[in-house]
Design an enzyme around this catalytic site. Structure first.
Site, PDB file in Angstrom:
ATOM      1  N   HIS A 230       0.817  -1.215   0.000  1.00 31.42           N
ATOM      2  CA  HIS A 230       0.000   0.000   0.000  1.00 31.42           C
ATOM      3  C   HIS A 230       0.847   1.260   0.000  1.00 31.42           C
ATOM      4  CE1 HIS A 230      -4.108   1.723   0.888  1.00 31.42           C
ATOM      5  NE2 HIS A 230      -4.348   0.737   0.057  1.00 31.42           N
ATOM      6  N   HIS A 330      -7.002  -2.977 -10.241  1.00 29.91           N
ATOM      7  CA  HIS A 330      -7.531  -2.600  -8.938  1.00 29.91           C
ATOM      8  C   HIS A 330      -9.025  -2.330  -9.070  1.00 29.91           C
ATOM      9  CE1 HIS A 330      -8.378   0.716  -5.933  1.00 29.91           C
ATOM     10  NE2 HIS A 330      -7.757  -0.135  -5.144  1.00 29.91           N
TER      11      HIS A 330
END
Lengths: 426, 240
Positions: A230, A330
């Protein structure tokens, strides 16, 4: 009137050209008189949709209506910046009213190039929503699902996907493995615990490695595990971690550092044989060029709701194919973008796996999606997302269905801090 | 008009005092409420660590002992650090301070042997003029490297960053002055690289270092000896 008939009368005068002041057309449209279809965009509608009061990602849906009654839907959700994207879609109204929606590429070019500043997540998301809606209209007008227009689905079984591993303890993880085996789910994604400083301590590195080792042990060797850093690690911390995680044979490590410095990510990638994935924050095919040409990552994860819709995601897929990279897009927003992604995924030979930010058991959001669309959107069957087969993106959505979830304003994304009060990345 | 780092500091202190704010407030406002401190060790022994621990020290800069027999250098270094970790436990962190005394080859061997040890970083393993050897070292090892204690020209940091040589830059605050140190930090930030400036010996610069730490986003740790700490940190003070 059959759908295909909208396209046959190219020689007829454009419907809205004769309609007086109300029949405005975008600048440059007359250059295509006689070439396009008779379809004209008559309305651009933007819906902010908050499915909970605190949601940091109210959905932003775009609806394009036409003179022939066809409507196209797209998603422009931008986490934490809903209001800005809604305003940006409005800014594109003049590009669209009176336009022929079949000219998807032309409109994409006009929105991107004529905006002068290029890229950026707000504009990228606005273009994404409009682009998806244009493709939805395009498929509906042609009477085929979008994947058919993109070259056809390569695997009739659907699109392989992964859920997020919502389990923290060994017992929960073992239960997750049982459920996965039962449902045919072959892959999960998880994160690394905590927040990281520029350089980090022995204790924190040790804890992260132990945590992920436990996940591998509990899920066993036959389930693929992707780990999302992340971008909360610096290159220094990520380098240490990727080296130590190599024995876990992860499917990929995602965003080992933030995406603005391609060379920094390249150096991390060279320290491990674990595939590196990145790209969820990158806009347009221009945004991924350097990653592909310099061999920085192995997997691209551009998001159809930010990168520029179906048009940009397909181009990124094509560039990645030529560069020997695969795609694992994503998707952590609403159902429309998720469904749009499936169409692109299914037509790409270098597609790897599709994300959805859901758990193996459906949550409240997924129930609302089913209520809207009439089918369990973005839920896998035997480890794959079924491919929509109806024309366009493959669903109808009445405006009224969204009225139960009015826009509750923009909410910021999570804000977290280190123990000294300084800003941490999550 | 060019002025010395000392003149600049005097001016900054005068201005911030006139405004009745701490220097970190004048420079951009606090980004943290406490500053992590790196405590330099003299001997680098477990006894020394046990003496410093009750004073709040949690991160230690351990001087490398490069004088011994070459064939035992790597194993001796690993053994020393392991003894220190055993004394401090998992909460203890270490910088291996090499003071540019190693060859690139020695640095590579030590770094490889210490990968699982999780050093905070290996400081100034060899002279920065060994560019090619350092590039090889930086590519081979996952141990973070720190550079800059001997860098005199601010622009030289760009070369270090471009070549990916450092995970920590160590500009000397008294040498570069407050604003130039912050400019070097700004440059490092775009490479996702931290700074751990050197404060020097004088009390004025030691105080200034904590002020710079308080307002610099990619500051990581301040090397300072002889200050009382709370679990490795010193609180940022509110007074001007």
């Amino acid at each position: 009137m059959k759908r295909r008939m909208f396209l046959t009368a190219a020689s007829a005068p454009p419907l809205l050209a004769q309609a007086g002041p109300a029949g405005a057309r975008p600048v440059g449209a007359q250059a295509f008189d006689g070439l396009g279809s008779k379809l004209r965009i008559t309305a651009v509608k933007v819906f902010g949709v908050s499915i909970s009061r605190e949601s940091d990602r109210p959905y932003v849906f775009v609806k394009l209506e036409t003179n022939e009654g066809l409507a196209g839907w797209g998603e422009a959700t931008l986490e934490g910046k809903a209001g800005a994207v809604m305003a940006c879609v409005e800014d594109f109204r003049e590009f669209l009213i009176g336009a022929d929606p079949m000219q998807v590429e032309h409109h994409w070019q006009s929105m991107y190039v004529h905006s002068f500043y290029r890229a950026g997540p707000v504009m990228g998301s606005a273009i994404s929503g409009i682009d998806q809606a244009l493709w939805d209209l395009r498929g509906k007008a042609l009477g085929v699902p979008v994947h058919q227009v993109l070259g056809g689905a390569l695997d009739s079984r659907g699109v392989r996907g992964y859920y997020h591993a919502r389990a923290a303890t060994r017992a929960e993880l073992e239960k997750l493995r049982e459920t996965a085996v039962r449902d045919g789910v072959s892959c999960f994604k998880t994160g690394i615990p905590g927040y990281y400083e520029w350089i980090d301590s022995h204790a924190k590195v040790k804890r992260a490695v132990a945590h992920l080792t436990m996940i591998r042990e509990a899920l066993g060797p036959d389930i693929d595990i992707a780990v999302d850093f992340h971008a909360k690690t610096s290159p220094a911390v990520a380098s240490v971690l990727v080296r130590e995680l190599e024995p876990l044979h992860l499917l990929f490590i995602e965003e080992p550092c933030p995406p603005e410095n391609v060379e920094a990510m390249r150096r991390i990638a060279r320290r491990t044989t674990t595939p590196i994935a990145t790209g969820e924050r990158l806009v347009a095919h221009y945004g991924v060029r350097e990653i592909i040409e310099r061999g920085v990552a192995d997997i691209l994860q551009t998001d159809i709701n930010h990168t520029g819709g179906i048009t940009a995601l397909w181009k990124i897929g094509a560039m990645a194919e030529l560069g020997g990279l695969s795609l694992a897009p994503h998707a952590c927003e609403g159902p429309i973008g998720g469904i749009a992604t499936l169409h692109v995924d299914s037509a790409l030979p270098n597609f790897l796996v599709q994300e959805i930010c859901g758990g193996v058991e459906p949550g409240p959001a997924e129930k609302i999606w089913e209520e809207w669309l009439g089918f369990p959107a973005m839920r896998m069957v035997a480890g794959r997302f079924p491919l929509p087969q109806k024309p366009g993106l493959g669903f109808e959505l009445p405006d009224e269905a969204l009225k139960r979830y009015p826009f509750n304003g923009t909410r910021p994304m999570a804000r977290v801090f280190h123990s000294d009060g300084s800003v941490a990345a999550w | 008009m060019p002025r010395s780092p000392q003149d600049e500091l005097d001016w900054l202190l005068a201005e911030s005092r006139r405004a009745r704010v701490p220097l970190y407030q004048w420079l951009g406002g606090p980004v943290r409420n406490k500053v992590r401190i790196l405590t330099p060790m003299q001997a680098g022994t477990p006894e020394e660590l046990r003496r410093l621990w009750p004073l709040g020290a949690r991160a230690f800069s351990v001087p490398v002992a490069a004088g011994g027999p070459a064939r035992r250098f790597v194993s001796d270094t690993v053994r020393r650090l392991e003894a220190l970790r055993a004394a401090g436990g998992d909460a203890a962190d270490f910088v291996l301070s090499c003071r540019a005394q190693l060859t690139p080859l020695q640095a590579s061997q030590v770094a490889r042997a210490l990968e699982g040890f999780h050093l905070l970083w290996m400081d100034e393993p060899c002279p920065v003029r060994y560019t090619e050897g350092l590039r090889k070292l930086a590519e081979e090892t996952a141990v973070p490297l720190g550079f800059g204690t001997a860098v005199e020209e601010p622009a030289a940091f760009l070369g270090l960053l471009r070549d990916g040589l450092g995970a920590v830059l160590r500009p000397s605050l008294p040498h570069f002055g407050v604003q130039m140190t912050r400019k070097i930090a700004a440059l490092a930030e775009s490479y996702y690289v931290a700074v751990a400036p050197l404060a020097g010996e004088s009390q004025a610069w030691r105080n200034a270092a904590l002020q710079v730490a308080g307002c610099t986003a990619n500051f990581f740790i301040q090397e300072l000896a002889g200050v009382p700490l709370e679990d490795g940190y010193i609180a940022l003070e509110a007074r001007p």
